[in-house]
Design a protein around this motif. Structure first.
Motif, mmCIF file in Angstrom:
data_model
loop_
_atom_site.group_PDB
_atom_site.id
_atom_site.type_symbol
_atom_site.label_atom_id
_atom_site.label_comp_id
_atom_site.label_asym_id
_atom_site.label_seq_id
_atom_site.Cartn_x
_atom_site.Cartn_y
_atom_site.Cartn_z
ATOM 1 N N VAL B 72 0.838 -1.204 0.000
ATOM 2 C CA VAL B 72 0.000 0.000 0.000
ATOM 3 C C VAL B 72 0.870 1.250 0.000
ATOM 4 O O VAL B 72 0.605 2.219 -0.736
ATOM 5 N N THR B 84 -4.149 1.316 4.800
ATOM 6 C CA THR B 84 -3.673 -0.064 4.953
ATOM 7 C C THR B 84 -4.770 -0.951 5.541
ATOM 8 O O THR B 84 -4.962 -2.090 5.087
ATOM 9 N N ALA B 87 -7.462 -1.362 2.565
ATOM 10 C CA ALA B 87 -7.012 -2.180 1.442
ATOM 11 C C ALA B 87 -6.613 -3.573 1.916
ATOM 12 O O ALA B 87 -6.859 -4.578 1.218
ATOM 13 N N ALA B 216 -6.394 0.893 -3.324
ATOM 14 C CA ALA B 216 -5.358 1.762 -2.745
ATOM 15 C C ALA B 216 -4.974 2.853 -3.723
ATOM 16 O O ALA B 216 -4.742 4.013 -3.328
#
Lengths: 269, 237
Positions: B72, B84, B87, B216
């Motif tokens: 990420v 983070t 995703a 992301a």
């Protein structure tokens, strides 16, 4: 292929709930743990670096101290060696001086012993000579040696009449000293002979054991000696001359032997 | 009430109905995946202490989570932990759902269009939320009129196309795998299904990775400068 919007809404809620739960039980514990471990590792590395710096500083300090101590040790050792050398030189000098002094003392002692021995030898020789002379006179003339000397002193004092009279002056007494006591007959004879030279003077007789055989007449400020001292002195002079010759002969022999040893000692070096 | 007796199916099915409560197979299998993820996480991280050396399970989870965070961060060039979380959850949910495809009788919830639409809608909602939380409302709205205001309709259309492409891509890949396996089972019931199952595992992991990375990218592009986001998007697409 159809969309159930109720299911979509339920899945949205499920997904949001899953995000929260994973954040609560997975991401934050794991990432915080990683961060804490990284911080711990960084801290330990920093501590290790600091400890290494301190250790290096301590090592440098130790090396400096060691070098300083070694230098001090060398200095102290050098000083001790110098001091020991000085003490050794001083002790050697003192020993040499003591040896020289002892040698001098020994030589003085030997010289004194030699002189004493010579003196004893002279005394013994003089006594022996006097005894032999006394015995020879007694055997040949049948009278003591002192009587012979005293009987002969009148003739010897006659040339000194004026001196004795002048010395007697107003004195009315004179003193006669001998090694042995004189018999009265001899004293009377001596008194008579002296009165012929210096009348009106009374004689007094004294005995001095340390005095040489013969007599000593003390009249006023005049002293007349009639003893065997001059013969004894001559005998001592002759004896001293003979002993010196013997000693020189010995020294010459020892000096030659010493001179013969010198080359050998040089070869030995 | 036990799930064991249910006949699970996708969202079009109604396997369980109890009064007003109606559960379909997608929701139940989603709960299974959620329970698996949360249960494993709780088990591994329950006694987590910094002074205790990590065991192999914790190390495995650390590797996975760190890999997600690095990916990420590499994609978005932003070290923002909420991205983070978001995703990473997308990746783990999709990946575990697709991997569990090999379990007999398990139907991955990602094979339901309702699930992929829900995930896509969550991305579409997350993008403006992250952008607004990062740069404010004006920063987010300005992106629709850049580089010129004439592109506003196209930018709006682009946002919707993102959602459609995300949801259809994931749904199509998962469902196509299942359909292919079903067809091959009827043709050659012993060999090809095994190979296709293996390929399905790889495809499922790739799809999870693509979905999470694209999410992301969308979020990071909305959070960062527009020109930079375009470059980043081109690089990853």
């Amino acid at each position: 292929m159809s969309i159930d919007w109720i299911t979509v809404a339920a899945q949205l809620v499920n997904f949001l709930l899953l995000i929260y739960l994973l954040k609560r039980f997975l991401y934050r514990p794991i990432l915080d743990g990683i961060d804490a471990r990284e911080a711990e590792i960084a801290k330990r590395m920093a501590d290790a670096t600091q400890a290494r710096i301190i250790a290096e500083a301590a090592e440098n300090n130790y090396k400096k101290l060691q070098a300083k101590h070694l230098a001090e040790q060398d200095t102290l050792l050098e000083q001790a060696l110098e001091k020991t050398e000085a003490q050794r030189a001083q002790l050697l000098a003192e020993t040499r001086a003591q040896l020289v002094q002892e040698q001098k003392d020994w030589q003085t002692y030997l010289e004194q012993e030699r002189l004493d021995f010579i003196k004893r030898l002279q005394n013994a020789g003089a006594a022996t000579l006097f005894a032999l002379t006394r015995k020879a006179v007694h055997d040949l003339a049948d009278e003591p040696l002192e009587h012979t000397i005293i009987r002969h002193v009148g003739k010897k004092l006659a040339p000194l009449e004026h001196t004795l009279v002048a010395a007697a002056g107003e004195h009315t007494s004179a003193t006669v000293s001998t090694h042995h006591a004189l018999p009265e007959s001899v004293q009377a004879q001596l008194t008579q002979e002296l009165n012929t030279l210096i009348p009106n003077v009374a004689l007094s007789f004294t005995v001095h054991a340390e005095q040489a055989p013969g007599l000593v007449v003390q009249v006023g400020g005049v002293r007349v000696e009639w003893t065997i001292d001059s013969y004894m002195e001559e005998f001592e002079a002759l004896l001293a001359e003979n002993t010196s010759a013997v000693q020189l002969g010995h020294q010459g022999v020892s000096g030659q032997s010493h001179a013969r040893k010198q080359p050998g000692s040089e070869h030995e070096h | 009430m036990t799930i064991v007796h249910l006949s699970l199916s996708n969202s079009s099915d109604l396997p369980f109905e109890w009064g007003w409560l109606k559960l379909n197979a997608t929701i139940v299998y989603t709960w299974v995946v959620m329970a698996l993820l949360v249960g494993v996480s709780m088990l591994v991280t329950r006694n987590l202490r910094p002074d205790v050396p990590p065991n192999r399970w914790r190390s495995t989870l650390e590797i996975i989570v760190k890999l997600i965070e690095d990916q990420v961060t590499e994609v978005s060039h932003l070290a923002v932990r909420p991205v983070t979380y978001f995703a990473g959850t997308l990746f783990l949910f999709i990946a575990v759902s697709n991997v569990l495809l090999i379990v007999p009788g398990f139907r991955p919830p990602t094979g339901s269009l309702s699930t992929t639409v829900a995930l896509t809608l969550s991305v579409l909602v997350a993008v403006p939320l992250f952008s607004i939380s990062h740069g404010g409302v004006r920063h987010y709205l300005r992106q629709f009129i850049e580089p010129t205001a004439w592109l506003l309709p196209f930018n709006i259309l682009s946002e919707f196309s993102k959602a459609i492409s995300l949801s259809i891509r994931l749904y199509g890949n998962v469902m196509s795998g299942a359909v292919i396996v079903a067809i091959l089972l009827s043709v050659a019931p012993f060999f090809f299904p095994v190979v296709m199952e293996m390929l399905g595992l790889i495809t499922g992991m790739i799809q999870a990775y693509i979905f999470a990375v694209l999410a992301a990218v969308y979020i990071s592009s909305a959070m960062s400068d527009k020109q930079k986001a375009i470059k980043t998007r081109k690089r990853h697409e």
